[in-house]
Design an enzyme around this catalytic site. Structure first.
Site, PDB file in Angstrom:
ATOM      1  N   ARG A 231       7.942  -2.295  -0.048  1.00  0.00           N
ATOM      2  CA  ARG A 231       8.340  -1.273   0.921  1.00  0.00           C
ATOM      3  C   ARG A 231       8.553  -1.950   2.272  1.00  0.00           C
ATOM      4  O   ARG A 231       7.852  -2.902   2.617  1.00  0.00           O
ATOM      5  CB  ARG A 231       7.258  -0.199   1.048  1.00  0.00           C
ATOM      6  CG  ARG A 231       7.243   0.785  -0.118  1.00  0.00           C
ATOM      7  CD  ARG A 231       8.455   1.718  -0.079  1.00  0.00           C
ATOM      8  NE  ARG A 231       8.475   2.665  -1.177  1.00  0.00           N
ATOM      9  CZ  ARG A 231       9.203   2.511  -2.293  1.00  0.00           C
ATOM     10  NH1 ARG A 231       9.957   1.444  -2.455  1.00  0.00           N
ATOM     11  NH2 ARG A 231       9.186   3.436  -3.229  1.00  0.00           N
ATOM     12  N   HIS A 279      18.438  -1.771  -1.846  1.00  0.00           N
ATOM     13  CA  HIS A 279      17.386  -1.076  -2.615  1.00  0.00           C
ATOM     14  C   HIS A 279      17.824  -0.882  -4.076  1.00  0.00           C
ATOM     15  O   HIS A 279      17.837   0.244  -4.592  1.00  0.00           O
ATOM     16  CB  HIS A 279      17.027   0.270  -1.995  1.00  0.00           C
ATOM     17  CG  HIS A 279      15.638   0.731  -2.380  1.00  0.00           C
ATOM     18  ND1 HIS A 279      14.810   1.431  -1.540  1.00  0.00           N
ATOM     19  CD2 HIS A 279      14.932   0.569  -3.536  1.00  0.00           C
ATOM     20  CE1 HIS A 279      13.662   1.697  -2.150  1.00  0.00           C
ATOM     21  NE2 HIS A 279      13.717   1.182  -3.372  1.00  0.00           N
TER      22      HIS A 279
HETATM   23  P1  NDP Z   1       1.267  -0.581  -8.163  1.00  0.00           P
HETATM   24  O1  NDP Z   1       0.618   0.546  -7.456  1.00  0.00           O
HETATM   25  O2  NDP Z   1       1.200  -0.587  -9.657  1.00  0.00           O
HETATM   26  O3  NDP Z   1       0.666  -1.983  -7.590  1.00  0.00           O
HETATM   27  C1  NDP Z   1      -0.645  -2.124  -7.354  1.00  0.00           C
HETATM   28  C2  NDP Z   1      -0.980  -3.610  -7.168  1.00  0.00           C
HETATM   29  O4  NDP Z   1      -1.158  -3.914  -5.795  1.00  0.00           O
HETATM   30  C3  NDP Z   1      -2.271  -3.916  -7.888  1.00  0.00           C
HETATM   31  O5  NDP Z   1      -2.285  -5.225  -8.390  1.00  0.00           O
HETATM   32  C4  NDP Z   1      -3.274  -3.766  -6.753  1.00  0.00           C
HETATM   33  O6  NDP Z   1      -4.476  -4.477  -6.966  1.00  0.00           O
HETATM   34  C5  NDP Z   1      -2.497  -4.352  -5.606  1.00  0.00           C
HETATM   35  N1  NDP Z   1      -3.026  -3.863  -4.328  1.00  0.00           N
HETATM   36  C6  NDP Z   1      -3.067  -2.597  -3.867  1.00  0.00           C
HETATM   37  N2  NDP Z   1      -3.658  -2.561  -2.668  1.00  0.00           N
HETATM   38  C7  NDP Z   1      -4.018  -3.831  -2.367  1.00  0.00           C
HETATM   39  C8  NDP Z   1      -4.670  -4.442  -1.275  1.00  0.00           C
HETATM   40  N3  NDP Z   1      -5.093  -3.720  -0.225  1.00  0.00           N
HETATM   41  N4  NDP Z   1      -4.890  -5.766  -1.309  1.00  0.00           N
HETATM   42  C9  NDP Z   1      -4.484  -6.500  -2.370  1.00  0.00           C
HETATM   43  N5  NDP Z   1      -3.843  -5.991  -3.446  1.00  0.00           N
HETATM   44  C10 NDP Z   1      -3.611  -4.668  -3.437  1.00  0.00           C
HETATM   45  O7  NDP Z   1       2.762  -0.696  -7.652  1.00  0.00           O
HETATM   46  P2  NDP Z   1       4.076  -0.991  -8.521  1.00  0.00           P
HETATM   47  O8  NDP Z   1       3.898  -2.300  -9.210  1.00  0.00           O
HETATM   48  O9  NDP Z   1       4.427   0.197  -9.319  1.00  0.00           O
HETATM   49  O10 NDP Z   1       5.167  -1.109  -7.359  1.00  0.00           O
HETATM   50  C11 NDP Z   1       5.147  -2.202  -6.470  1.00  0.00           C
HETATM   51  C12 NDP Z   1       6.036  -1.910  -5.274  1.00  0.00           C
HETATM   52  O11 NDP Z   1       7.407  -1.904  -5.676  1.00  0.00           O
HETATM   53  C13 NDP Z   1       5.782  -0.567  -4.604  1.00  0.00           C
HETATM   54  O12 NDP Z   1       5.802  -0.734  -3.200  1.00  0.00           O
HETATM   55  C14 NDP Z   1       6.981   0.263  -5.031  1.00  0.00           C
HETATM   56  O13 NDP Z   1       7.254   1.286  -4.118  1.00  0.00           O
HETATM   57  C15 NDP Z   1       8.060  -0.801  -5.056  1.00  0.00           C
HETATM   58  N6  NDP Z   1       9.249  -0.509  -5.850  1.00  0.00           N
HETATM   59  C16 NDP Z   1      10.452  -0.981  -5.390  1.00  0.00           C
HETATM   60  C17 NDP Z   1      11.602  -0.802  -6.112  1.00  0.00           C
HETATM   61  C18 NDP Z   1      12.887  -1.359  -5.641  1.00  0.00           C
HETATM   62  O14 NDP Z   1      13.933  -1.091  -6.258  1.00  0.00           O
HETATM   63  N7  NDP Z   1      12.892  -2.169  -4.595  1.00  0.00           N
HETATM   64  C19 NDP Z   1      11.589  -0.068  -7.388  1.00  0.00           C
HETATM   65  C20 NDP Z   1      10.283   0.347  -7.808  1.00  0.00           C
HETATM   66  C21 NDP Z   1       9.159   0.127  -7.047  1.00  0.00           C
HETATM   67  P3  NDP Z   1      -5.410  -4.152  -8.248  1.00  0.00           P
HETATM   68  O15 NDP Z   1      -4.678  -4.766  -9.413  1.00  0.00           O
HETATM   69  O16 NDP Z   1      -6.670  -4.836  -7.948  1.00  0.00           O
HETATM   70  O17 NDP Z   1      -5.506  -2.655  -8.341  1.00  0.00           O
END
Ligand code: NDP
Length: 316
Positions: A231, A279
């Site tokens: 994001r 995007h």
């Molecule tokens: P998830 O919610 O599945 O990802 C969570 C991951 O981030 C987990 O590994 C989690 O750790 C880690 N995390 C969360 N908070 C923290 C923190 N404070 N410190 C360290 N690690 C953290 O997200 P997605 O994989 O579904 O999506 C990833 C991104 O991609 C999102 O921002 C989404 O909006 C974006 N996106 C972009 C698209 C595009 O076309 N550009 C399309 C689809 C999505 P833990 O494993 O320990 O829980």
């Protein structure tokens, strides 16, 4: 409680409705599908909502909502609504196509950044023939993925299969074959210090907004590149541009922006060290997403566990 299924859709506007309707007619024929804002909708009859960027307060007007589904993997655009009905489950749209599309985009980007394709594209525009001094190889290039969730984990595994020295950083500790893992804020500096290319795939939460700021991006080795497919709010644009202009960072490849479409007068369009993609990293077709939404609605209706639900306690 309404007996029938009434799904309201807000994604893509009127032009997208025939596609959404046709897909739902096939995958969930018992449901009535209405466009968001249809004046004939009786709010109490709405049972499910499939949305992208719903206006603040709008979802709260449906008293019998049973499930909200985001048309994308992220839910930050729903949670931005302070009146979002928090008792209603909120599902993320994660399909195999979402994972594969993101992994392939990240793999492409890592190879492009490693080969400095932005410079080669500029040379072509200038009719300038210059052979790069060295041939980089994936096995000599270190790529780190921030966020090992639904998409980051798959992308990290894909990078490893391409031969990159792959690492990943997440909140909790993980063991992933072929990927060196780091976790927590304490291990973030060590993770960043060993990334030739860093890929942001964190979810947008209160803890992750602005996390890759100037101080942290400065921990990347000189000449490193950044790919942001998470994001826009994660990366402080002014910090990023300063580090590019100073030469600390080589290239920023950006797929997400504070305002989309990216405004015509944005400096990012023509910055020599920035690659802009619209995007497009991973957006499965409406038909595939409608089929997934139909499957989630069926699970919800039978009381079965719903996968990929937003968890308020952890913020993603
Ligand atoms: P998830 O919610 O599945 O990802 C969570 C991951 O981030 C987990 O590994 C989690 O750790 C880690 N995390 C969360 N908070 C923290 C923190 N404070 N410190 C360290 N690690 C953290 O997200 P997605 O994989 O579904 O999506 C990833 C991104 O991609 C999102 O921002 C989404 O909006 C974006 N996106 C972009 C698209 C595009 O076309 N550009 C399309 C689809 C999505 P833990 O494993 O320990 O829980």
């Amino acid at each position: 409680m309404p007996a029938r299924l009434l799904v309201v859709v807000k994604s893509g506007g009127a032009a997208a409705m025939p596609e959404w309707r046709a897909a739902f007619a096939h995958a969930l024929p018992e449901a009535e599908v209405r466009m968001w804002g249809d004046p004939e909708i009786v709010p109490a009859a709405v049972t499910h909502a499939l949305v992208w960027e719903p206006e603040a307060g709008a979802l709260a007007r449906f008293p019998n909502l049973r499930l909200v589904i985001s048309t994308g993997a992220g839910v930050d655009h729903v949670l931005a609504d302070p009146d979002y009905p928090r008792h209603v489950p909120l599902a993320r749209m994660i399909l195999p196509e979402t994972r594969d599309g993101m992994a392939e985009y990240v793999g492409m980007a890592a190879l492009m950044l490693m080969r400095d394709m932005r410079t080669i594209a500029r040379q072509q525009a200038e009719h300038h023939w210059r052979i790069p001094p060295e041939m980089p190889l994936a096995r000599r290039t270190r790529v780190g993925v921030m966020g090992l969730g639904a998409l980051g984990l798959h992308a990290a595994r894909y990078l490893a299969t391409l031969g990159f020295q792959t690492s990943g950083w997440s909140r909790s500790a993980k063991t992933i074959e072929g990927v060196t893992t780091y976790h927590g804020m304490g291990q973030l500096p060590g993770f960043l210090a060993q990334c030739d290319i860093v890929v942001n795939l964190l979810p947008q939460t209160a803890d992750t907004v602005g996390l890759p700021d100037r101080a942290r991006l400065s921990l990347l080795p000189r000449g490193a590149s950044l790919l942001n497919a998470g994001r826009a709010a994660h990366v402080v644009t002014a910090d990023l541009l300063a580090l590019l202009d100073e030469g600390h960072l080589h290239t920023a490849m950006l797929d997400v922006f504070d305002i989309e479409p990216l405004p015509q007068d944005s400096v990012l369009w023509s910055h020599p060290s920035v690659v802009v993609t619209p995007h497009c990293a991973s957006t499965p077709s409406r038909t595939d997403r409608a089929h997934r939404a139909a499957a989630l609605i069926r699970l919800a209706e039978t009381g079965a566990p719903i996968p990929d639900l937003y968890e308020a306690a952890r913020g993603y």
